[in-house]
Design an enzyme around this catalytic site. Structure first.
Site, PDB file in Angstrom:
ATOM      1  N   TYR A 108      -5.334  23.021  40.780  1.00  0.00           N
ATOM      2  CA  TYR A 108      -5.749  22.314  42.370  1.00  0.00           C
ATOM      3  C   TYR A 108      -4.901  21.225  43.001  1.00  0.00           C
ATOM      4  CZ  TYR A 108      -8.163  18.401  44.023  1.00  0.00           C
ATOM      5  OH  TYR A 108      -8.635  17.326  44.920  1.00  0.00           O
TER       6      TYR A 108
ATOM      7  N   ASP B 269      -7.072  24.444  31.732  1.00  0.00           N
ATOM      8  CA  ASP B 269      -8.963  23.453  32.945  1.00  0.00           C
ATOM      9  C   ASP B 269      -9.557  24.731  33.393  1.00  0.00           C
ATOM     10  OD1 ASP B 269     -10.013  22.843  34.300  1.00  0.00           O
ATOM     11  OD2 ASP B 269      -8.031  21.792  36.004  1.00  0.00           O
TER      12      ASP B 269
ATOM     13  N   LYS C  11     -17.693  19.089  38.489  1.00  0.00           N
ATOM     14  CA  LYS C  11     -17.672  20.894  39.676  1.00  0.00           C
ATOM     15  C   LYS C  11     -19.545  20.895  39.038  1.00  0.00           C
ATOM     16  CE  LYS C  11     -14.354  19.930  41.714  1.00  0.00           C
ATOM     17  NZ  LYS C  11     -13.584  19.037  41.267  1.00  0.00           N
TER      18      LYS C  11
ATOM     19  N   ARG D 179     -15.440  -0.026  27.553  1.00  0.00           N
ATOM     20  CA  ARG D 179     -13.879   0.692  27.463  1.00  0.00           C
ATOM     21  C   ARG D 179     -13.648   1.530  26.462  1.00  0.00           C
ATOM     22  NH1 ARG D 179      -9.323  -1.455  27.529  1.00  0.00           N
ATOM     23  NH2 ARG D 179     -10.136  -3.366  28.843  1.00  0.00           N
TER      24      ARG D 179
END
Ligand code: P1T
Length: 388
Positions: free
Chosen positions: A98, A172, A197, A46
């Site tokens: 978004y 973004d 994407k 992690r």
């Protein structure tokens, strides 16, 4: 080095153990320590993982940044950025983002005390009005999802620095990718991506990435990435790293095919309006030519209602008739996708806001894939015909 070379090589070296040319997928959740605290740079996956670190280095190089951070999703990247803000902070956010980004702000962060002003970033006068001396963050997409509006990043960053010196500008860059525009070079403090994407490009990973040159910001983000546990799996990191190698080549083809289809869509009586930054009819076409390498692979357009009922019914018939395009959320993969934002990706945006933005029942959003453009055009032509 040029972007095409960086996409293939940045952060990557043959494996010192085996000589493997491709980055190994290190699935181990933990790493042996010679003694307590005496390790080779990795303790627990992690907090750090070799496959993830390689992806982070490659992403940082592509965006021209110093630090890359990979996340479990684009939304995880957004959540971590928002958690760097002290309680009660003021954020200025683009009005067209978004739906999931709006949902994090509206349903998660505002109840925790964040104050958010939504602004049409195509009009920098409105941004200047919204900025306050204590604004902590300016968040925007350009091109926006789904209206494909552009913001002048250089001017926006300069205005923000002048009016709200403590604010960080986070862009973004999911729709443009670093192949089309590099916001850090225009003054942004950080770039985020839904790597789900274009960066991955094959619709088989959900992921997020952030790149910054700001050492203090990176340190806080790195702490939160680990503390909040917003990390991707090593396997997903490998897939995104693999996808990145062909990003420049894919973007060229996405852009060529999208421009061809956008030009054609503009000539059709079935289509009331086409939104594509690469078209001269786009309100910010001049900015597109200046700020982006080309118009990208996304097109939004407004379908006209046929004689057989409402525009929503026509949109549903149109989507059902497509055979090469798939009706699905998401974008940026090799395959072409089409969706109805009002019902799908932007359903979480209040209807009044959708109406103001133009996200109505006839607005369709196309992610133009890498299939032969003739087949894509024939698919659309047929669907226009039979859905009338
Ligand atoms: O889905 P996720 O990887 O969590 O990324 C969220 C996200 C962030 N930013 C932009 C610009 C996005 O488009 C997305 C995700 N968007 C879709 C799923 C979509 O179909 O628009």
């Amino acid at each position: 080095m040029k972007l095409d070379t960086l996409a293939i090589h940045a952060g990557q070296h043959p494996d010192p153990v085996s000589g493997a040319v491709m980055t190994p997928i290190v699935l181990s959740s933990t790493f042996a320590q010679e003694g307590p605290g005496n390790h080779k740079g990795y303790e627990y996956s992690r907090s750090g993982n070799p496959t993830r670190n390689t992806l982070e280095a490659c992403a940082a190089a592509l965006e021209g940044g110093a630090h890359g951070l990979a996340f479990a999703s684009g939304c995880a990247a957004t959540t971590v950025v928002l958690h760097t803000l002290p309680p009660g902070s003021h954020v200025v956010c683009g009005d067209d983002v978004y739906g999931g980004t709006f949902r994090i702000l509206d349903k998660v962060m505002v109840p925790l005390g964040l104050r958010v002003s939504y602004v049409d970033m195509t009009d920098l006068g409105r941004l200047r009005e919204a900025l306050r001396p204590d604004t902590a963050l300016v968040w925007l997409e350009t091109p926006t999802n789904p209206m494909l509006k552009l913001a002048d990043l250089k001017a926006l960053c300069a205005d923000t620095a002048a009016r709200a010196p403590g604010a960080r500008v986070v862009v973004d860059n999911t729709f443009a990718t670093p192949v089309l525009q590099r916001p850090l070079e225009l003054g942004a403090h950080a770039v985020v991506h839904s790597s789900t994407k274009y960066l991955n490009g094959h619709s088989d990973v959900v992921g997020g990435l952030l790149v910054t040159r700001d050492d203090a910001f990176a340190e806080r983000l790195r702490f939160l990435q680990n503390a909040l546990g917003a990390v991707p799996s090593p396997f997903d990191c490998f897939l995104v790293l693999r996808g990145l190698k062909t990003l420049p080549v894919r973007m060229e083809r996405h852009g060529k095919s999208a421009l061809h289809l956008a030009r054609w869509l503009e000539t059709l009586p079935d289509v009331a309006r086409v939104y594509y930054p690469g078209l001269p009819s786009h309100p910010q076409h001049a900015l597109c030519q200046q700020q982006m390498a080309h118009g990208g692979g996304m097109i939004s357009f407004v379908l006209r209602a046929g004689p057989r009922g409402s525009v929503l019914e026509r949109s549903r018939r149109f989507l059902a008739e497509l055979k090469v395009f798939t009706c699905a959320e998401s974008l940026g993969g090799v395959e072409s996708l089409m969706e109805l934002p009002a019902v799908m990706t932007h359903a979480s945006v209040p209807p009044e806001t959708r109406a103001l933005l133009g996200i109505d029942d006839g607005l369709l959003r196309a992610s133009v894939g890498l299939e032969a453009v003739e087949d894509l055009q024939a698919d659309l032509a047929r669907a226009f015909e039979v859905s009338r």
